[in-house]
Design a protein around this motif. Sequence first.
Motif, short mmCIF file in Angstrom:
data_model
loop_
_atom_site.label_atom_id
_atom_site.label_comp_id
_atom_site.label_asym_id
_atom_site.label_seq_id
_atom_site.Cartn_x
_atom_site.Cartn_y
_atom_site.Cartn_z
N ALA A 208 0.82 -1.22 0.00
CA ALA A 208 0.00 0.00 0.00
C ALA A 208 0.85 1.26 0.00
N ALA A 211 1.80 2.55 -3.70
CA ALA A 211 0.78 2.87 -4.71
C ALA A 211 1.00 4.23 -5.36
N ASP A 212 1.43 5.23 -4.57
CA ASP A 212 1.59 6.58 -5.11
C ASP A 212 3.04 6.90 -5.46
N PHE A 232 0.10 -5.78 -7.15
CA PHE A 232 -0.87 -4.76 -6.71
C PHE A 232 -2.29 -5.34 -6.68
N ILE A 237 -5.01 -3.15 -4.61
CA ILE A 237 -4.62 -1.76 -4.84
C ILE A 237 -4.54 -1.51 -6.35
N PRO A 240 -0.29 1.34 -10.21
CA PRO A 240 0.16 2.71 -10.48
C PRO A 240 0.45 2.92 -11.96
#
Length: 326
Positions: A208, A211-212, A232, A237, A240
Amino acid sequence: MNERINARPISTINLSRKLKLSQMMVFARVLETGSFIRAANELGLTQPAISKAIFELESFFDEELFNRSNRGVTPTEFGVMLGRRVRSLIAELRFMTDEVQAFRKGDTGHLIVGTLIAASAVLLPRAIAQLQDEAPGVLVTIKEGTAAQLFPKLMTGEIDIVVGRLPERDSQLFTSLPIRHEALYGEEFSVVCGTDHPLAGREDVAVAELADAPWIFPLPESPARMAAEKMFHDAGIPVPTPRVESLSLLANLGLMLHSNLLSFMPRAAAVQLMKVGSLSILSMPAMHNAGRVGFSIRADKDLAPSCKRFLVCLKRAAVDLNQVSE
């Protein structure tokens, strides 16, 4: 009417009497380099000598072999067809030379290895190092590329063996060519970053948290990309959006050294680079079953002696590599 219908016939006897190996070598180098000048430099000949050899071939076949321009030469349709045959002929001569030399000395020859990213960093260097220890007279040439580039060259004899991640069993590359694939081990991937990255050295990094983050992803068509996206998906999630797509080990390493980009890397290669302080492996489970690493050889052709010897070294290196990674 097609003008080629009236072209004079060429008999096998005329072909063998009038064509010279030197002309074939010149034609092959011009085809490879796309330039009369570069071919002359590589062969140690003058440009007029190169032009003369190509002119003699064109006169014999009564066909143009190249389209000339200020930027070099490109093969005509006839030149492309003849090129396939000439490459195979030169490869056969190389095989014959290898066999004669191996019969006399047992430790010489020329091995041409095609490699993919999965093998180029660790497995291949280990295998070649063992081969050089045992048979220092074997010249090894490494050609890097994608499977789509290397397998056709394997079929024409320009490459003796391809080492790297094997194509999927249901892929066209796996089923459409008479190539034997043998797996040596299952590949694992790790998430890696530069040594100055904020996550470097952290314990138990969660998916997690990634993710960004800015990412370098494997190319969309590669098995590594599917493994990366699965990581992911399994965590629930969204995948990306990558900032870079690349399978180049060297380029990816350079990007991570100068930015906060994260990337996926074969674990064996990542461990080697971590040991010398070039990158960090994030503290999280490796991705298993990201592909099979092994070798591919022609199923319809016997191997040259140098390649048979290399196979022994390759399998031994794979065993050693598995023991180290465990």
